[in-house]
Design an enzyme around this catalytic site. Structure first.
Site, PDB file in Angstrom:
ATOM      1  CG  ASN A 159      37.897  39.420  36.866  1.00 30.32           C
ATOM      2  OD1 ASN A 159      37.064  38.542  37.118  1.00 30.32           O
ATOM      3  ND2 ASN A 159      39.009  39.547  37.572  1.00 30.32           N
ATOM      4  CB  CYS A 160      35.300  37.343  32.508  1.00 30.10           C
ATOM      5  SG  CYS A 160      36.929  36.559  32.726  1.00 30.10           S
TER       6      CYS A 160
END
Length: 229
Positions: A159-160
């Protein structure tokens, strides 16, 4: 259908946000930090790690300078078109949700304002949470720029936050994922989960009759939770 899914996600986010207010979720000492007076946030410099609070999670990016932020965000549009002008437009909630479902994302560059999306920006707050020192700022920015483009997305594994920690610290980690698993572990260890799953299994037996598809989950799920507790 997509509008209904978006509505349900927003409502779930609101409920989870209320739950998060009852006990710390993402970061330790949140209440203490809220109570302490805050100085004006420093202006970001190239290579800084930026984060903005969302309804359900915290979004992360790497500042590249000149009002530009590199960040990893779910997006379905690159699956259907290679038109760079279309892809560069601001990602809508529909594009984001479909990107999560199809596990597709892009590392892209947006303006600081589009990245913040109306939220306040925190700069390098993760530095005091990490055990390793950040890499030199220019190297951080260059690592982020090399990763621009389409990537596979995973809410738990890519994810980010994994993107920014890899760029800034050299190791992809996610504190949000760690906190999620800690909370999941506490739910599994709660013996009330055994009672609840057993009760739901009994109801399914009453409603749908005795069959392998209903009997096995009724026995195995509560037993597994009891053994894990």
């Amino acid at each position: 259908m997509l509008q209904l899914l978006t509505f349900l996600v927003e409502k779930l986010s609101l409920l989870l946000r209320l739950k998060c207010l009852e006990s710390p979720w993402w970061w330790e000492n949140n209440d203490r930090e809220r109570a302490a007076p805050r100085a004006p946030p420093p202006s970001p410099q190239r290579g800084d790690l930026l984060e903005v609070p969302r309804t359900l999670f915290t979004h992360f990016g790497i500042y590249l300078g000149d009002n530009r932020v590199a960040h990893l965000i779910p997006d379905i549009l690159p699956v259907f078109t290679s038109n760079s002008k279309l892809i560069r437009t601001v990602i809508t909630n529909d594009r984001l949700i479909l990107g999560c479902i199809y596990r597709r994302a892009t590392v892209r560059v947006d303006s600081l304002e589009d990245f913040a999306y109306g939220s306040s920006i925190l700069v390098n707050r993760a530095d005091r949470m990490m055990q390793t020192q950040p890499l030199p700022a220019e190297r951080v920015a260059q690592r982020a720029e090399k990763l621009l483009g389409d990537v596979q997305y995973s809410l738990l594994w890519n994810n980010c936050e994994h993107f920014v920690t890899f760029c800034r610290y050299g190791s992809a980690t996610s504190r949000q994922t760690d906190k999620f698993f800690e909370s999941l572990k506490s739910v599994i260890r709660d013996q009330r989960s055994v009672i609840l799953t057993g009760l739901l299994g009994f109801i399914s037996l009453v409603c749908f009759g005795v069959a392998p598809s209903t009997t096995l989950p009724t026995i195995l799920i509560p037993f597994s939770l009891w053994m894990a507790g």
